[in-house]
Design a protein around this motif. Structure first.
Motif, PDB file in Angstrom:
ATOM      1  N   PRO A  73     -10.170   2.136  -8.055  1.00 16.25           N
ATOM      2  CA  PRO A  73      -8.882   2.446  -7.027  1.00 16.25           C
ATOM      3  C   PRO A  73      -7.506   1.189  -7.603  1.00 16.25           C
ATOM      4  CG  PRO A  73     -10.144   2.156  -5.896  1.00 16.25           C
ATOM      5  CD  PRO A  73     -11.388   2.034  -6.658  1.00 16.25           C
ATOM      6  N   TRP A  74      -6.251   1.859  -7.374  1.00 15.60           N
ATOM      7  CA  TRP A  74      -5.791   0.152  -6.960  1.00 15.60           C
ATOM      8  C   TRP A  74      -4.520   1.159  -6.178  1.00 15.60           C
ATOM      9  CZ3 TRP A  74      -0.476   0.181  -9.301  1.00 15.60           C
ATOM     10  CH2 TRP A  74      -0.811   1.532  -9.882  1.00 15.60           C
ATOM     11  N   ARG A  75      -3.339  -0.048  -5.544  1.00 14.12           N
ATOM     12  CA  ARG A  75      -2.694   0.106  -4.784  1.00 14.12           C
ATOM     13  C   ARG A  75      -0.981  -0.332  -5.645  1.00 14.12           C
ATOM     14  NH1 ARG A  75      -6.205  -0.873  -0.267  1.00 14.12           N
ATOM     15  NH2 ARG A  75      -7.143   0.652   0.072  1.00 14.12           N
ATOM     16  N   GLN A  76      -1.020   1.272  -5.356  1.00 14.29           N
ATOM     17  CA  GLN A  76       0.964   0.071  -5.308  1.00 14.29           C
ATOM     18  C   GLN A  76       1.647  -0.837  -4.343  1.00 14.29           C
ATOM     19  OE1 GLN A  76       3.247   3.503  -6.761  1.00 14.29           O
ATOM     20  NE2 GLN A  76       2.613   3.606  -8.491  1.00 14.29           N
ATOM     21  N   ASN A  77       2.477  -2.045  -4.753  1.00 14.70           N
ATOM     22  CA  ASN A  77       3.069  -2.862  -4.186  1.00 14.70           C
ATOM     23  C   ASN A  77       3.991  -2.643  -3.942  1.00 14.70           C
ATOM     24  OD1 ASN A  77       0.478  -3.338  -1.736  1.00 14.70           O
ATOM     25  ND2 ASN A  77      -0.176  -3.953  -4.025  1.00 14.70           N
ATOM     26  N   ALA A 126       0.319  12.814  -9.811  1.00 16.33           N
ATOM     27  CA  ALA A 126       0.906  11.835 -10.765  1.00 16.33           C
ATOM     28  C   ALA A 126       0.130  11.018 -10.973  1.00 16.33           C
ATOM     29  CB  ALA A 126       0.965  10.476  -9.599  1.00 16.33           C
ATOM     30  N   THR A 127      -0.696  12.230 -12.434  1.00 20.60           N
ATOM     31  CA  THR A 127      -1.465  11.617 -13.605  1.00 20.60           C
ATOM     32  C   THR A 127      -0.610  11.314 -14.799  1.00 20.60           C
ATOM     33  OG1 THR A 127      -2.455  14.048 -13.075  1.00 20.60           O
ATOM     34  CG2 THR A 127      -3.209  12.604 -14.927  1.00 20.60           C
ATOM     35  N   PHE A 128      -1.169  10.428 -15.822  1.00 19.69           N
ATOM     36  CA  PHE A 128      -0.763   9.874 -16.454  1.00 19.69           C
ATOM     37  C   PHE A 128      -1.642   8.983 -17.519  1.00 19.69           C
ATOM     38  CE2 PHE A 128       0.532   4.927 -15.129  1.00 19.69           C
ATOM     39  CZ  PHE A 128       0.406   5.160 -13.863  1.00 19.69           C
ATOM     40  N   PHE A 171      -8.516   4.499 -24.088  1.00 19.88           N
ATOM     41  CA  PHE A 171      -7.169   4.923 -23.179  1.00 19.88           C
ATOM     42  C   PHE A 171      -7.577   4.968 -21.967  1.00 19.88           C
ATOM     43  CE2 PHE A 171      -7.972   7.477 -26.711  1.00 19.88           C
ATOM     44  CZ  PHE A 171      -6.506   7.929 -27.110  1.00 19.88           C
ATOM     45  N   THR A 172      -5.832   4.697 -21.155  1.00 20.62           N
ATOM     46  CA  THR A 172      -6.807   4.513 -18.976  1.00 20.62           C
ATOM     47  C   THR A 172      -5.682   6.208 -18.535  1.00 20.62           C
ATOM     48  OG1 THR A 172      -5.020   3.224 -19.073  1.00 20.62           O
ATOM     49  CG2 THR A 172      -6.377   2.913 -18.658  1.00 20.62           C
ATOM     50  N   LEU A 173      -5.952   6.735 -17.967  1.00 20.15           N
ATOM     51  CA  LEU A 173      -5.848   8.165 -16.957  1.00 20.15           C
ATOM     52  C   LEU A 173      -5.776   7.119 -15.342  1.00 20.15           C
ATOM     53  CD1 LEU A 173      -5.356  11.384 -17.710  1.00 20.15           C
ATOM     54  CD2 LEU A 173      -6.771  11.338 -15.701  1.00 20.15           C
ATOM     55  N   HIS A 174      -4.549   7.172 -14.449  1.00 25.42           N
ATOM     56  CA  HIS A 174      -4.234   7.000 -13.292  1.00 25.42           C
ATOM     57  C   HIS A 174      -3.932   8.606 -13.344  1.00 25.42           C
ATOM     58  CE1 HIS A 174      -3.332   3.212 -14.114  1.00 25.42           C
ATOM     59  NE2 HIS A 174      -2.778   3.154 -15.379  1.00 25.42           N
ATOM     60  N   ALA A 175      -4.773   8.866 -11.887  1.00 26.60           N
ATOM     61  CA  ALA A 175      -3.955   9.950 -10.471  1.00 26.60           C
ATOM     62  C   ALA A 175      -4.362   9.804  -9.685  1.00 26.60           C
ATOM     63  CB  ALA A 175      -4.939  11.125 -11.653  1.00 26.60           C
ATOM     64  N   VAL A 176      -3.621  10.459  -8.443  1.00 23.29           N
ATOM     65  CA  VAL A 176      -3.824  10.199  -7.437  1.00 23.29           C
ATOM     66  C   VAL A 176      -5.152  11.425  -6.542  1.00 23.29           C
ATOM     67  CG1 VAL A 176      -2.731  10.545  -4.661  1.00 23.29           C
ATOM     68  CG2 VAL A 176      -1.954   9.863  -6.736  1.00 23.29           C
ATOM     69  N   VAL A 177      -6.491  11.235  -6.808  1.00 19.49           N
ATOM     70  CA  VAL A 177      -7.595  11.780  -6.738  1.00 19.49           C
ATOM     71  C   VAL A 177      -8.187  11.212  -5.856  1.00 19.49           C
ATOM     72  CG1 VAL A 177      -7.028  13.521  -8.976  1.00 19.49           C
ATOM     73  CG2 VAL A 177      -9.287  11.266  -8.699  1.00 19.49           C
ATOM     74  N   ASP A 178      -9.777  12.173  -4.667  1.00 17.19           N
ATOM     75  CA  ASP A 178     -10.306  11.445  -3.859  1.00 17.19           C
ATOM     76  C   ASP A 178     -11.201  10.919  -4.373  1.00 17.19           C
ATOM     77  OD1 ASP A 178      -8.760  12.150  -1.916  1.00 17.19           O
ATOM     78  OD2 ASP A 178      -9.578  14.127  -2.112  1.00 17.19           O
ATOM     79  N   SER A 179     -12.429  10.414  -5.520  1.00 15.01           N
ATOM     80  CA  SER A 179     -13.181  10.809  -6.348  1.00 15.01           C
ATOM     81  C   SER A 179     -13.620   9.969  -8.033  1.00 15.01           C
ATOM     82  CB  SER A 179     -14.644  11.672  -6.138  1.00 15.01           C
ATOM     83  OG  SER A 179     -14.046  13.172  -6.726  1.00 15.01           O
ATOM     84  N   ASN A 191       1.024  -1.199   0.045  1.00 13.68           N
ATOM     85  CA  ASN A 191      -0.048   0.195  -0.428  1.00 13.68           C
ATOM     86  C   ASN A 191       1.446   1.210  -0.213  1.00 13.68           C
ATOM     87  OD1 ASN A 191      -2.155  -1.842  -0.180  1.00 13.68           O
ATOM     88  ND2 ASN A 191      -1.927  -1.892   2.207  1.00 13.68           N
ATOM     89  N   LEU A 192       2.134   1.493  -0.851  1.00 14.93           N
ATOM     90  CA  LEU A 192       3.016   2.597  -1.461  1.00 14.93           C
ATOM     91  C   LEU A 192       2.423   3.868  -1.621  1.00 14.93           C
ATOM     92  CD1 LEU A 192       5.325   0.605  -2.806  1.00 14.93           C
ATOM     93  CD2 LEU A 192       5.660   1.740  -0.372  1.00 14.93           C
ATOM     94  N   LEU A 193       0.832   3.936  -2.190  1.00 13.73           N
ATOM     95  CA  LEU A 193       0.559   4.826  -2.909  1.00 13.73           C
ATOM     96  C   LEU A 193      -1.022   4.548  -3.682  1.00 13.73           C
ATOM     97  CD1 LEU A 193       0.261   7.897  -3.487  1.00 13.73           C
ATOM     98  CD2 LEU A 193       0.954   7.416  -5.725  1.00 13.73           C
ATOM     99  N   GLN A 194      -2.162   4.780  -2.910  1.00 13.93           N
ATOM    100  CA  GLN A 194      -3.289   4.237  -4.229  1.00 13.93           C
ATOM    101  C   GLN A 194      -3.918   5.428  -4.828  1.00 13.93           C
ATOM    102  OE1 GLN A 194      -7.148   3.184  -1.678  1.00 13.93           O
ATOM    103  NE2 GLN A 194      -8.110   4.495  -2.681  1.00 13.93           N
ATOM    104  N   LEU A 195      -3.695   5.328  -6.752  1.00  9.41           N
ATOM    105  CA  LEU A 195      -4.287   6.089  -6.720  1.00  9.41           C
ATOM    106  C   LEU A 195      -5.671   5.933  -7.890  1.00  9.41           C
ATOM    107  CD1 LEU A 195      -0.679   4.972  -7.853  1.00  9.41           C
ATOM    108  CD2 LEU A 195      -1.304   6.704  -9.746  1.00  9.41           C
ATOM    109  N   ARG A 196      -6.705   5.718  -8.663  1.00 15.77           N
ATOM    110  CA  ARG A 196      -7.617   5.718  -9.116  1.00 15.77           C
ATOM    111  C   ARG A 196      -6.779   5.814 -10.797  1.00 15.77           C
ATOM    112  NH1 ARG A 196     -10.403   7.470  -5.103  1.00 15.77           N
ATOM    113  NH2 ARG A 196     -12.478   6.505  -5.175  1.00 15.77           N
TER     114      ARG A 196
END
Ligand SMILES: Cc1cc2nc3c(=O)[nH]c(=O)nc-3n(C[C@H](O)[C@H](O)[C@H](O)COP(=O)(O)OP(=O)(O)OC[C@H]3O[C@@H](n4cnc5c(N)ncnc54)[C@H](O)[C@@H]3O)c2cc1C
Length: 532
Positions: free
Chosen positions: A275-279, A230-232, A242-250, A197-202
């Motif tokens: 959401p997904w988490r980095q491990n 951390a958007t990409f 396309f997928t977009l990943h970002a650290v956002v709350d909703s 659980n290093l970081l949670q992104l959506r």
């Protein structure tokens, strides 16, 4: 119902394992809890090594045909938006350009196959259809594995069928390819070690038909937005998704992030969001007794660098021939013992490579400043400072050819250890080597064929540079175990120069067991190689 191998989980790893076992004539049941493959995004790049493996099992071209167009550039950008001049553009060859480069070089430094961008939701149905075409494989979706018990004679698994009833299947072996939350691993009591659980992104999946064609700053595969979220943006294989990943709350914010990134009026729809988490985790063990584990069940990496599924495909292909050899009766006990020894060290190594890549990503992202987009001298200085760091650090995610090709099995009981440490490990560069445990470097033969394509299955003694070594005693030693063995004479000078020796003994996955200029004791060599 009895079979030889029960595979739990039809992700890319379970499917690859089933296909390789099936083509070796091993009967297996592949259990998948989902009713059908799902249209949900995860991985999107098969690396060069995985594509070599898929070529070996005859499906590389199918994968390319279903994947990203072969002429599309694989460039990686760092941007403020898709319409502003990029802050940094790292060019990477399209598949067509990479194939031309591979064709033009014969020094062992290139893989036989370049990478291929293919979305996991395209790859899984493709692998499923291949598995279903192999008679030895019984593919069962809608079947949930519940529990197992094992003893010296075999494994029994309780499975919930689509109608809700519970059936028992028995097998000689069971392999858990059931992903990060592996039930099989938990039942074995095996723990994951490392950082969770290093970081949670959506992550959201978008359909946007004309965006790829309209990107004004140049086509590529990844667009990293220099921001504090951390958007990409990742182009999927169809170029329409396309997928977009970002650290956002909703989930709602994923709409805003996409529109901010695209910065042009486009018609789009959001197909999924989660959401997904980095491990960064590796399991203590890769199995116990007759039960083995492979893929995300035993290693979880940050996808940066693309070493998730690709590591799992390596596990599958290592385990497959060892299981087949044991079931066919010629493989000795050390073969299956060697699975954990060989693959766990690669799991640890690839978690480290992924850590290095993600640290690189964090390093340039940490250079972002609130004044970043300002058209002021401060804004300009902040942008220049970030680009300087990114030009070094972002490459760590995209250029890990050494991690992909340069891995070597060490301390394995089925390899002839050489004195010394061997060539150093370098994630960022690949140096061809035939040190024992290494993948056989790709070379072109004088007639333009790739050596991989003429190497038969089983153990193979390569006689290079017109070696006249008498292979008969070695052949007899392998035959005494019932193991498949052949000798292949490679007359050309180039392979001899690149491989450095007259004789190489390869095992069925084309890793080097032994190398030298004169054959050692044939009985001892065959005994070690076959795991007796
Ligand atoms: C955003 C993102 C991007 C990524 N990009 C890349 C990339 O570019 N390259 C790369 O190599 N990797 C990438 N990865 C990682 C990659 O997706 C995983 O490593 C890969 O899916 C692992 O495959 P697997 O078959 O081991 O497990 P999974 O794909 O998790 O499959 C496990 C399967 O087992 C089934 N299952 C689970 N429990 C049971 C049960 N009890 N009974 C029956 N079936 C069961 C599940 O339904 C599932 O289908 C990425 C991951 C993410 C999240």
């Amino acid at each position: 119902m009895h079979t030889q191998v029960i595979i739990v989980g039809a992700g890319p790893v379970g499917l690859t394992l089933a296909i390789d076992l099936g083509r070796r004539g091993i009967r297996c049941i592949l259990l998948e809890q989902k009713e059908a493959p799902q249209f949900l995004p995860k991985m999107e790049r098969c690396n060069a090594r995985t594509m070599e493996i898929y070529r070996r099992i005859g499906i590389a071209q199918k994968i390319r045909d279903a994947g990203f167009p072969r002429d599309a550039p694989m460039d990686v950008f760092i941007i403020t938006s898709l319409i502003e001049p990029p802050l940094l553009r790292l060019p990477y060859p399209s598949v067509a350009e990479a194939q031309a480069d591979i064709a033009a070089h014969n020094d062992g430094t290139r893989p036989l196959e370049p990478y291929q961008l293919i979305s996991q939701y395209t790859l899984e149905p493709l692998l499923k259809s291949v598995a279903e075409s192999i008679p030895a494989i019984d593919v069962r979706y809608g079947h949930e594995f519940l529990s197992f018990d094992q003893d010296a004679g075999g494994v029994r698994a309780k499975v919930k069928k689509p109608d809700g009833s519970v059936a028992e299947f028995s097998a000689n072996y069971l392999v858990g390819c059931d992903g990060g939350t592996s039930n099989v691993r938990r039942q074995l009591g095996i723990k994951l070690q490392g950082e969770a659980n290093l970081l949670q992104l959506r992550q959201a999946l978008y359909r946007c038909d004309d965006l790829f064609e309209r990107i004004p700053i140049g086509k590529g595969r990844h667009y990293h937005v220099a921001d504090d979220k951390a958007t990409f943006l990742i182009v999927q294989d169809s170029t329409k998704h396309f997928t977009l990943h970002a650290v956002v709350d909703s989930d709602e914010e994923m709409k805003t992030q996409f529109e901010k990134t695209v910065a042009m009026p486009v018609k789009y729809e959001i197909l999924s969001c989660a959401p997904w988490r980095q491990n960064l985790l590796v399991a203590d063990n890769y199995g116990q007794g007759r039960v083995f584990l492979a893929g995300d069940a035993v290693h979880l990496v940050i996808p940066t660098g693309g070493l998730g599924m690709n590591s799992g495909v390596g596990d599958a292909i290592d385990l497959s021939w060892k299981l087949a050899a044991t079931l066919q009766g010629w493989g000795g006990p050390n073969l299956l013992t060697a699975y954990e020894i060989e693959r766990r060290q690669i799991g640890v190594r690839n978690v480290e490579a992924s850590r290095q890549a993600s640290r690189g990503r964090r390093a340039w992202r940490s250079m972002w400043r609130p004044e970043f987009c300002d058209k002021t001298r401060e804004g300009e200085a902040a942008r220049a400072a970030l680009v300087r760091v990114a030009d070094v650090e972002q490459r760590k995610s995209n250029e890990m050819i050494g991690a992909e090709l340069g891995y070597r099995y060490r301390g394995s009981p089925i390899l002839c250890e050489e004195p010394g440490d061997g060539p150093p490990d370098n994630f960022m560069a690949y140096e061809p080597t035939t040190w024992s445990g290494a993948r056989l470097p790709h070379v072109w033969l004088d007639n333009g064929t790739a050596i991989q394509d003429v190497i038969p299955d089983g153990y193979v003694l390569l006689r290079l540079g017109r070696s006249q070594a008498n292979a008969e005693p070695l052949k007899q030693a392998f035959v005494s175990y019932g193991a498949p063995f052949s000798t292949l004479d490679i007359a050309g000078e180039r392979p001899r120069e690149i491989y450095g020796y007259d004789l190489l003994l390869l095992r069925p996955d084309m890793h080097v067991v032994w190398r030298g200029n004169t054959l050692p004791n044939p009985a001892a060599l065959a005994r070690t190689a076959t795991g007796h």
